[in-house]
Design an enzyme around this catalytic site. Structure first.
Site, PDB file in Angstrom:
ATOM      1  N   GLY A   1     -54.125  -1.996  92.319  1.00 29.38           N
ATOM      2  CA  GLY A   1     -52.899  -1.519  91.683  1.00 29.38           C
ATOM      3  C   GLY A   1     -52.780  -0.006  91.576  1.00 29.38           C
ATOM      4  O   GLY A   1     -51.718   0.522  91.265  1.00 29.38           O
TER       5      GLY A   1
ATOM      6  N   ARG B   1     -36.242   8.820  73.948  1.00 28.86           N
ATOM      7  CA  ARG B   1     -35.728   8.416  72.633  1.00 28.86           C
ATOM      8  C   ARG B   1     -36.766   8.518  71.527  1.00 28.86           C
ATOM      9  O   ARG B   1     -36.432   8.556  70.358  1.00 28.86           O
ATOM     10  CB  ARG B   1     -35.138   6.998  72.715  1.00 28.86           C
ATOM     11  CG  ARG B   1     -33.759   7.000  73.381  1.00 28.86           C
ATOM     12  CD  ARG B   1     -33.233   5.618  73.644  1.00 28.86           C
ATOM     13  NE  ARG B   1     -33.965   4.962  74.719  1.00 28.86           N
ATOM     14  CZ  ARG B   1     -33.710   3.738  75.162  1.00 28.86           C
ATOM     15  NH1 ARG B   1     -32.740   3.038  74.615  1.00 28.86           N
ATOM     16  NH2 ARG B   1     -34.411   3.223  76.156  1.00 28.86           N
ATOM     17  N   GLN B   2     -38.051   8.563  71.899  1.00 25.30           N
ATOM     18  CA  GLN B   2     -39.100   8.765  70.886  1.00 25.30           C
ATOM     19  C   GLN B   2     -39.377  10.268  70.843  1.00 25.30           C
ATOM     20  O   GLN B   2     -40.304  10.763  71.479  1.00 25.30           O
ATOM     21  CB  GLN B   2     -40.343   7.984  71.272  1.00 25.30           C
ATOM     22  CG  GLN B   2     -40.098   6.474  71.367  1.00 25.30           C
ATOM     23  CD  GLN B   2     -41.327   5.745  71.878  1.00 25.30           C
ATOM     24  OE1 GLN B   2     -42.332   5.650  71.182  1.00 25.30           O
ATOM     25  NE2 GLN B   2     -41.258   5.229  73.100  1.00 25.30           N
TER      26      GLN B   2
ATOM     27  N   LYS C   1     -23.506   3.814  62.488  1.00 26.45           N
ATOM     28  CA  LYS C   1     -24.198   2.595  62.954  1.00 26.45           C
ATOM     29  C   LYS C   1     -25.497   2.417  62.173  1.00 26.45           C
ATOM     30  O   LYS C   1     -26.279   3.347  62.044  1.00 26.45           O
ATOM     31  CB  LYS C   1     -24.492   2.748  64.456  1.00 26.45           C
ATOM     32  CG  LYS C   1     -25.318   1.646  65.075  1.00 26.45           C
ATOM     33  CD  LYS C   1     -25.396   1.803  66.607  1.00 26.45           C
ATOM     34  CE  LYS C   1     -26.591   2.616  67.041  1.00 26.45           C
ATOM     35  NZ  LYS C   1     -26.757   2.688  68.506  1.00 26.45           N
TER      36      LYS C   1
HETATM   37  C1  R5P Z   1     -29.029   5.748  70.868  1.00 26.11           C
HETATM   38  O1  R5P Z   1     -29.478   6.657  70.240  1.00 26.11           O
HETATM   39  C2  R5P Z   1     -28.342   5.942  72.190  1.00 26.11           C
HETATM   40  O2  R5P Z   1     -27.455   7.026  72.174  1.00 26.11           O
HETATM   41  C3  R5P Z   1     -27.595   4.678  72.593  1.00 26.11           C
HETATM   42  O3  R5P Z   1     -26.564   4.460  71.646  1.00 26.11           O
HETATM   43  C4  R5P Z   1     -28.496   3.495  72.620  1.00 26.11           C
HETATM   44  O4  R5P Z   1     -29.635   3.741  73.395  1.00 26.11           O
HETATM   45  C5  R5P Z   1     -27.758   2.291  73.162  1.00 26.11           C
HETATM   46  O5  R5P Z   1     -28.584   1.185  73.087  1.00 26.11           O
HETATM   47  P1  R5P Z   1     -28.030  -0.277  73.266  1.00 26.11           P
HETATM   48  O6  R5P Z   1     -27.186  -0.300  74.517  1.00 26.11           O
HETATM   49  O7  R5P Z   1     -29.246  -1.140  73.370  1.00 26.11           O
HETATM   50  O8  R5P Z   1     -27.231  -0.614  72.051  1.00 26.11           O
END
Ligand code: R5P
Length: 302
Positions: A40, A98-99, A194
């Protein structure tokens, strides 16, 4: 000894975009052999002479990010050890973005870790599109060209818009993108508050602003499961929106996102091609990011 010509080397995450970019940037697609050992491990062999050359590498860290990240690091190492003069990484989608902060005990900052790995491997410059948060640029000590896809997405949306839209940010994180589109189109912004239960589940959404009787553009950087877009579209419909269009830069579109969008009030989702897809559903239109490269100083000059 004279400097060798520029090459664009393409990792396996997005070969279609590699071909498109090599044409629009007028850079030869460099030959390389990508393979795996029986256990791998990834093996890379550069099949061009890159001694003293300014080279470009293309890789998006999406859909199989762990594999593509390691492949990329090995590819950069091979170029460095072949004495390329500079290595510019084109990473249309910066995975692990995102992290980006330690928001609770025990979590990593993967965006910084990836930035460190790329620097150690040997990139000298990064070109990327719509980072999840602009401040991620500061994770690098090398030059970062941060490009934005909103203008090309707006151009496509205008072809079907039925009036002046309200731009809707489906969460607080996407306000910057929403503001950019609203200011480009000379219109107003509404924001959705949200609340999430988990990275894939939404608990509650609340609209701040009015969309009644107006076309709406929901704008986000990423569509992953599609749950955010669909919940935002349902809310806008309940609030009396006339038409709902979505503009998203990075379409991860996993977990039946396309199917969910097909049965949602979204009339059309415009996505860029920062991520490779073998299938797009009828409501989804892909917009190429190539013009961001062709019309800029980024391409090689021959
Ligand atoms: C979040 O911070 C991003 O801007 C998007 O809103 C998010 O990644 C969307 O995720 P999903 O399509 O799973 O709701």
């Amino acid at each position: 000894m004279s400097k060798n010509p520029s090459y664009l080397f393409c990792g396996s995450s997005h070969t279609t975009l590699g071909k498109e970019l090599s044409e629009c940037m007028k850079i030869t697609l460099g030959k390389l052999k990508l393979s795996q050992f029986p256990d791998g491990e990834i093996s890379v062999e550069i099949q061009e002479n890159v001694w003293g050359a300014d080279v470009f590498v293309l890789q998006s860290l999406a859909l199989n990010p762990n594999y593509y990240l390691v492949e990329l690091l090995i590819l950069i190492d091979a170029l460095k050890r072949s004495s390329a003069k500079s290595i510019t990484l084109i990473m249309p989608y910066f995975g692990y973005c995102r992290q980006d902060r330690k928001d609770k005990q025990g979590v990593p900052i993967t965006a910084k870790l990836v930035a460190n790995l790329l620097a150690v491997a040997g990139i000298t410059r990064l070109i990327t599109i719509d980072l999840h948060a602009g401040q991620l640029e500061g994770f690098f000590e090398i030059p970062v060209d941060h490009l934005h896809a909103q203008k090309i997405l707006i151009k496509s949306a205008k072809e079907i818009l039925k009036g002046t839209p309200v731009i809707v940010s489906p969460d607080v994180g996407s306000i910057k993108i929403g503001e950019k589109i609203a200011s480009e189109m000379g219109t107003e912004l509404a924001v959705i508050k949200k609340e999430r239960i988990s990275p894939t589940e939404i608990k509650k959404m609340e609209l701040i602003g009015s969309v009644t009787g107006r076309p709406v553009i929901i704008a986000d950087d990423i569509c992953s499961t599609g749950n955010t877009l669909v919940a935002a579209a349902n809310l806008c419909k309940e609030e009396g929106a006339l038409q709902i269009i979505a503009l998203v830069t990075h379409g991860l579109c996993i977990d039946f996102a396309f199917e969910k969008i097909e049965v949602s009030p979204i009339e059309k989702l415009f996505l860029t091609n920062t991520i490779s897809h073998s299938y797009l559903s009828p409501k989804v239109t892909e917009v190429s990011i190539c013009s961001l490269f062709c019309n800029s100083e980024i391409g090689a000059k021959k």
